[in-house]
Design a protein around this motif. Structure first.
Motif, PDB file in Angstrom:
ATOM      1  N   SER A  42      37.396  47.098  45.251  1.00 35.59           N
ATOM      2  CA  SER A  42      37.928  46.569  44.001  1.00 35.59           C
ATOM      3  C   SER A  42      38.054  47.730  43.016  1.00 35.59           C
ATOM      4  N   HIS A  43      38.778  47.500  41.939  1.00 37.06           N
ATOM      5  CA  HIS A  43      39.068  48.571  40.971  1.00 37.06           C
ATOM      6  C   HIS A  43      39.761  49.739  41.680  1.00 37.06           C
ATOM      7  N   ARG A  44      40.610  49.431  42.636  1.00 39.20           N
ATOM      8  CA  ARG A  44      41.438  50.443  43.294  1.00 39.20           C
ATOM      9  C   ARG A  44      42.690  49.746  43.834  1.00 39.20           C
TER      10      ARG A  44
ATOM     11  N   GLU B  34      34.969  38.983  45.462  1.00 38.81           N
ATOM     12  CA  GLU B  34      33.558  39.390  45.462  1.00 38.81           C
ATOM     13  C   GLU B  34      33.333  40.785  44.858  1.00 38.81           C
ATOM     14  N   GLN B  35      34.254  41.683  45.092  1.00 42.26           N
ATOM     15  CA  GLN B  35      34.115  43.088  44.660  1.00 42.26           C
ATOM     16  C   GLN B  35      32.935  43.775  45.356  1.00 42.26           C
ATOM     17  N   GLY B  36      32.600  43.305  46.535  1.00 46.02           N
ATOM     18  CA  GLY B  36      31.547  43.863  47.367  1.00 46.02           C
ATOM     19  C   GLY B  36      31.834  43.404  48.786  1.00 46.02           C
TER      20      GLY B  36
ATOM     21  N   SER C 141      40.635  41.130  27.397  1.00 47.67           N
ATOM     22  CA  SER C 141      39.938  42.400  27.646  1.00 47.67           C
ATOM     23  C   SER C 141      38.569  42.223  28.285  1.00 47.67           C
ATOM     24  N   GLU C 142      38.567  41.683  29.487  1.00 46.88           N
ATOM     25  CA  GLU C 142      37.313  41.676  30.247  1.00 46.88           C
ATOM     26  C   GLU C 142      36.926  43.117  30.583  1.00 46.88           C
ATOM     27  N   GLU C 143      37.955  43.953  30.738  1.00 43.19           N
ATOM     28  CA  GLU C 143      37.697  45.346  31.088  1.00 43.19           C
ATOM     29  C   GLU C 143      37.433  46.162  29.821  1.00 43.19           C
ATOM     30  N   PRO C 144      36.568  47.161  29.947  1.00 43.00           N
ATOM     31  CA  PRO C 144      36.196  47.933  28.746  1.00 43.00           C
ATOM     32  C   PRO C 144      37.135  49.092  28.420  1.00 43.00           C
TER      33      PRO C 144
ATOM     34  N   TYR D 151      44.136  41.700  42.251  1.00 50.00           N
ATOM     35  CA  TYR D 151      43.382  40.447  42.421  1.00 50.00           C
ATOM     36  C   TYR D 151      42.236  40.242  41.433  1.00 50.00           C
ATOM     37  N   ASP D 152      41.621  41.324  40.980  1.00 51.33           N
ATOM     38  CA  ASP D 152      40.485  41.231  40.066  1.00 51.33           C
ATOM     39  C   ASP D 152      40.906  40.451  38.817  1.00 51.33           C
ATOM     40  N   GLY D 153      40.274  39.324  38.566  1.00 51.54           N
ATOM     41  CA  GLY D 153      40.594  38.528  37.381  1.00 51.54           C
ATOM     42  C   GLY D 153      41.791  37.612  37.597  1.00 51.54           C
TER      43      GLY D 153
ATOM     44  N   SER E 161      39.633  33.381  33.896  1.00 47.06           N
ATOM     45  CA  SER E 161      39.177  34.752  34.123  1.00 47.06           C
ATOM     46  C   SER E 161      40.079  35.649  33.264  1.00 47.06           C
ATOM     47  N   HIS E 162      40.404  36.828  33.743  1.00 41.31           N
ATOM     48  CA  HIS E 162      41.155  37.772  32.902  1.00 41.31           C
ATOM     49  C   HIS E 162      42.359  38.332  33.666  1.00 41.31           C
ATOM     50  N   ILE E 163      43.330  38.833  32.907  1.00 41.82           N
ATOM     51  CA  ILE E 163      44.483  39.469  33.566  1.00 41.82           C
ATOM     52  C   ILE E 163      44.604  40.943  33.199  1.00 41.82           C
TER      53      ILE E 163
HETATM   54 MN    MN Z   1      37.254  44.534  36.878  1.00 35.67          MN
END
Ligand code: MN
Ligand code: GLV
Ligand code: MN
Length: 412
Positions: free
Chosen positions: A384-386, A194-196, A126-129, A92-94, A81-83
């Motif tokens: 997620s993203h927080r 899950e991010q949901g 760079s999974e994130e934009p 946790y995301d990635g 995944s990504h860091i």
């Molecule tokens: Mn993300």
């Protein structure tokens, strides 16, 4: 051969990596190719080497850490995944997918398993934009979904090109060398939060993804006329921010009336020029993100936004320029990977939910060149993203165990 995941080691690694950040804990900010991102990569590389994996990095900085199988020439089974982390993100995301992948490999090695196929851990760049405006840079290039020529034109907001930035980070080879052929991997599996909220709400410990929704994003540049906030009377105005506001609410309205709750639209960036309280906004830049599980519905929404732009431009006397960043098709997870994941859950007596991923992931692009699948674990409140993103050690360990079991089956 008993598989044992060292939960404490894994959680302490997640905690340690989260401290390599440009934001104050518990927030994490790690933007690609910043000194912080480079420190985090070095930390991961050292971890992979400590486990005895063979490490290579490609020209965009994707990291591949390989445990050679009995037949090193056979297509490998990969996970990862990504860091990188968006501004003010969580830990946790990635990261779970990367460090659990490493822990799964350690658990397999300790169990005495000797894989026929090599098992490879991938850290995608760079999974994130955030920096270059487009997500999944590493997996897009690797899978051929983004041509090297197109990637070279990407710039960050300070005008630095991807070529300059990656060269400065030590990645010198040509971007053309990143692409891997279909068949290079036997399988790809990504573990992710899950991010949901569904898994938590239903109290089911694991999700097996069947499909990844189709993402798209584009920029809108609105040009009106500036002027003195006191001097220009209301009938004479061509206020770019008022036009943008109408457009933003129009996008929200179109998404809500698509006929499906699978349609989502977000305007996440709004930059106003010149940005003074007593000056009429003359220019606005919006960045729009539109997704759907159904490609046709997603594209219809993009067309509706296009029509709104034209109508609002005519009504308000402004110019609106559109620049498409990406409009990708959805991804289907491969039946054999879904099956292997479910067998692994059953083997460990774990229930799972079949689900759609509304977030995009590197798996979306890996699915274009290899049979791919994803395993989700719950995250608290679906956040997620927080910074308060949270997945429990027990859930992370369960996901890691099922990931290890799945890699064991796929690598044979
Ligand atoms: Mn993300
Ligand atoms: C990934 O971070 C996404 O925006 O889905
Ligand atoms: Mn992610």
């Amino acid at each position: 051969m008993n598989l044992e995941v060292d939960k404490d080691r894994l959680i302490s690694e997640i905690e340690e990596l989260s401290l390599i950040s440009d934001a104050e804990a518990p927030a994490v900010t790690r933007i690609v190719f910043t000194p912080t991102d480079l420190r985090a990569r070095a930390w991961c590389l050292a971890r992979c080497k400590k486990v005895g994996l063979m490490v290579r990095q490609d020209a965009i900085g994707n990291i591949f850490a390989r445990w050679n199988g009995q037949d090193p020439t056979a297509a490998a089974v990969a996970t990862g995944s990504h860091i990188d982390a968006i501004p003010n993100a969580g830990k946790y995301d990635g990261v779970v997918g990367v460090l659990a992948g490493l822990e799964a490999i350690r658990a397999l090695r300790q169990s005495g398993f000797s894989p026929k196929r090599s098992i490879e851990l991938i850290l995608f760049t760079s999974e994130e934009p955030t920096r270059f405006g487009i997500g999944c840079l590493g997996s897009r290039l690797l899978s051929g979904n983004l041509a090297a020529e197109a990637a070279k034109k990407l710039m960050d907001k300070d005008g630095a090109s991807i070529e300059e930035v990656r060269h400065a980070a030590g990645f010198q080879r040509e971007l053309e060398t990143v692409k891997l052929p279909a068949g290079h991997y036997e399988a790809f599996v990504e573990l992710h939060i899950e991010q949901g909220p569904l898994l938590e709400q239903k109290q089911i410990p694991l999700g097996i993804v069947s499909k990844i929704a189709a993402p798209s994003s584009f920029r809108l540049f609105i040009e009106g006329a500036g002027g003195h906030a006191g001097g220009v009377l209301m009938p004479d105005r061509r206020d770019a921010l008022c036009a943008a506001s109408e457009l933003i609410l129009g996008i929200e309205h179109e998404a809500k009336s698509s006929g499906s709750t699978d349609t989502v639209a977000t305007v996440g960036i709004c930059e106003v020029f010149p940005g003074a309280v007593n000056s009429i906004p003359s220019r606005v830049h919006l960045s729009v993100d539109i997704r759907d599980t159904d490609l046709h519905r997603r594209d219809s929404l993009i067309s509706a936004v296009d029509a709104s732009c034209q109508a609002i431009a005519a009504k308000r006397g402004v110019n609106i320029l559109q620049e498409l960043v990406n409009a990708d098709a959805p991804g289907d997870c491969a039946a054999n990977i879904v099956e292997t994941l479910s067998e692994s859950c059953k083997k460990h007596g774990l229930t799972f939910l079949s689900m759609v991923s509304r977030a995009y992931h590197d798996s979306l692009f890996m699915s274009r060149i290899a049979p791919a699948g994803m395993l989700f674990i719950p995250c608290r409140n679906g956040y997620s993203h927080r910074p308060d993103e949270y997945a429990s050690p027990e859930d992370i360990a369960r996901g890691t165990l099922v990931l290890a079991e799945t890699l064991r089956s796929l690598a044979g």
